[in-house]
Motif scaffolding. Structure first.
Motif, mmCIF file in Angstrom:
data_model
loop_
_atom_site.group_PDB
_atom_site.id
_atom_site.type_symbol
_atom_site.label_atom_id
_atom_site.label_comp_id
_atom_site.label_asym_id
_atom_site.label_seq_id
_atom_site.Cartn_x
_atom_site.Cartn_y
_atom_site.Cartn_z
ATOM 1 N N TRP A 131 -75.938 10.162 -8.520
ATOM 2 C CA TRP A 131 -77.013 10.800 -7.751
ATOM 3 C C TRP A 131 -78.212 11.221 -8.578
ATOM 4 N N GLU A 139 -78.458 21.129 -8.204
ATOM 5 C CA GLU A 139 -77.252 20.331 -8.024
ATOM 6 C C GLU A 139 -77.609 18.938 -7.516
ATOM 7 N N ARG A 155 -75.281 17.105 -5.110
ATOM 8 C CA ARG A 155 -75.284 17.500 -3.693
ATOM 9 C C ARG A 155 -76.705 17.470 -3.120
ATOM 10 N N GLN A 174 -79.094 19.387 -3.806
ATOM 11 C CA GLN A 174 -79.513 20.754 -3.485
ATOM 12 C C GLN A 174 -80.413 21.260 -4.613
#
Lengths: 214, 148
Positions: free
Chosen positions: A191, B93, B96, B98
Motif C-alpha cells: 500500500w 497508516e 489502512r 488512514q
C-alpha cells in the motif's frame, strides 16, 4: 469593533454627534493598524519545490502559492490578509530560533530484495555499513525501518512479506551494534510503494525495505 | 477447557493489540535547548532528545529555549522560545490508508517541513492557531502566533 466601543465608553464620551464622529475616527484609525495575531509565511523546500498554504477562518480564506509571501491574521472573525511579499532577511530574523531547532534531515537507505524473498540483492548487502556510519555522525539517533513489497500477490501475503523483510534488516543492524530500543519497525505491504504502480505489477524497486536514520 | 483457553488467548491477543495501538508515538524530540516541557494527561514531563511525543501532548518552550520534533512520516516541526504546540491528531497508516495530522500552535514561533503524509494524502495536514486554520499542501513554512 467591541474593543473600539469599549475604548470610547471608557474615555467618557457620550454617544452624542461628536461621540459618533470620534468613534468613526477611531474606526478609521483602527482599520489601518489592527493588531496582527498570526503571521503565516510560505517558503521554498530545500529541493526547490513550493507547496501551498490555505489560511481560513470565519472571516474568509486566502491561499499562499509563491515563496517568501505571507498572510497576516488579525482575529478569528476577520478575513486573513491578501498575500504580501516578505524579505528573506526578515524571515531569518523572525524565525531564527525555530529554524535553528529544525531536526537534521533524515537519511534514507533502500535495501532491495529478491522476488518474493527475504534475501537481499547482492548490491544491498554492503549498505548495512553505510547505515552504521550515518548513525555515528549523529549526536542522537533513531532508526525507522519500513518494509514494502511490489503489488503482485494478495494483500495478506504482502503484509507478511514486508514484515519479514523489515525484520531481516533489523536483525542485521542489531548484529552491528544498533540498539534495539532505538529501532521502530513498520510494514506497509503493497500500500505504500516507493515507485507507484498499478496492482499486480512486478517492480524490483518496490521489493524494498526503507531504513531512515533520524 | 480448550475453549476457555482459546478465549483467554484471544483476550490476551486483543489486549496486546490495544496496548500497542496506544503506544504508537507520533514522533520524537531533537535539538532540545533550555526549558522544554511536555504536558501529557495532566502531568508535566521533562523533555530530552529522543523523548517520544503522542497525540494530545502539548510541547512548550521557555525563554531562550527551543526544540525540534521529528514525526513518524518524517515531517519536522521546530519551536522557538516561549512557544506552545498541541499535537491534536497524528495518524500515519498507509496500509489502512488512514492519514491525519492536526496540530495547534497556541503561541510563539514554529517552522515546518512536510513529510510523507501530504504526499500520500494532500488534504490530511492541518495547523490550527487560535485565530485561523491552515491547510498544508506539502511545503516548508513558518508561523508566528502572538498572544492577546
Amino acid at each position: 469593533m467591541h474593543e473600539i466601543l469599549y475604548t470610547a465608553g471608557k474615555s467618557g464620551h457620550a454617544m452624542s454627534c461628536g461621540g459618533i464622529v470620534f468613534v468613526l475616527l477611531l474606526l478609521l484609525f483602527a482599520s489601518g493598524c489592527a493588531t496582527i495575531k498570526d503571521t503565516v509565511v510560505l517558503v521554498q523546500d530545500a529541493d526547490g519545490k513550493v507547496g501551498q498554504l490555505t489560511v481560513a477562518n470565519n472571516g474568509g480564506s486566502k491561499t499562499l502559492t509563491v515563496p517568501n509571501t505571507m498572510i497576516e491574521v488579525t482575529g478569528s472573525e476577520k478575513s486573513p490578509s491578501d498575500p504580501k511579499q516578505i524579505d528573506q532577511s526578515k524571515i531569518d530574523v523572525l524565525f531564527a530560533e525555530s529554524i535553528d531547532a529544525w531536526p537534521a534531515e533524515p537519511v534514507i537507505f533502500l535495501f532491495y530484495f529478491l522476488h518474493n524473498s527475504t534475501d537481499l540483492v547482492t548490491e544491498s548487502k554492503s549498505d548495512i555499513v553505510e547505515v552504521i556510519s550515518a548513525v555515528n555522525k549523529r549526536k542522537f539517533y533513531e532508526i525507522s525501518i519500513v518494509g514494502h513489497t511490489d503489488t503482485t500477490g494478495t494483500d495478506e501475503h504482502n503484509m507478511g512479506l514486508s514484515n519479514a523483510r523489515a525484520e531481516a534488516v533489523r536483525d542485521a543492524l542489531i548484529a552491528q551494534g544498533i540498539r534495539s530500543d532505538r529501532i521502530n519497525l513498520r510494514y506497509h505491504g503493497k500500500w505504500d510503494p516507493i515507485v507507484p504502480t498499478g496492482d499486480n505489477v512486478s517492480e524490483p524497486r518496490n521489493r524494498v525495505v526503507e531504513v531512515v536514520v533520524k | 477447557m480448550g475453549r476457555i483457553l482459546s478465549l483467554l488467548l484471544l483476550f490476551v491477543v486483543l489486549a496486546a493489540t490495544i496496548v500497542s495501538a496506544a503506544d504508537e508515538s507520533a514522533g520524537s524530540l531533537r535539538k532540545k535547548k533550555g526549558d522544554v516541557l511536555i504536558e501529557r494527561q495532566g502531568h508535566i514531563l521533562k523533555a530530552e532528545d529522543g523523548t517520544s511525543v503522542y497525540p494530545n501532548d502539548t510541547v512548550s518552550t521557555g525563554a531562550n529555549s527551543s526544540v525540534g520534533i521529528i514525526f513518524e512520516d518524517n515531517s519536522r516541526i521546530s519551536l522557538g522560545s516561549n512557544s506552545r504546540l498541541e499535537l491534536k491528531q497524528f495518524v500515519f497508516e498507509p496500509a489502512r490508508r488512514q492519514f491525519s495530522m492536526v496540530n495547534e500552535l497556541i503561541k510563539g514561533t514554529a517552522s515546518f517541513i512536510s513529510g510523507k503524509m501530504t504526499k500520500l494524502s494532500p488534504d490530511s495536514v492541518i495547523l490550527e492557531t487560535p485565530s485561523a486554520t491552515i491547510g498544508v499542501r506539502g511545503t516548508t513554512y513558518h508561523v508566528m502566533v502572538r498572544e492577546d
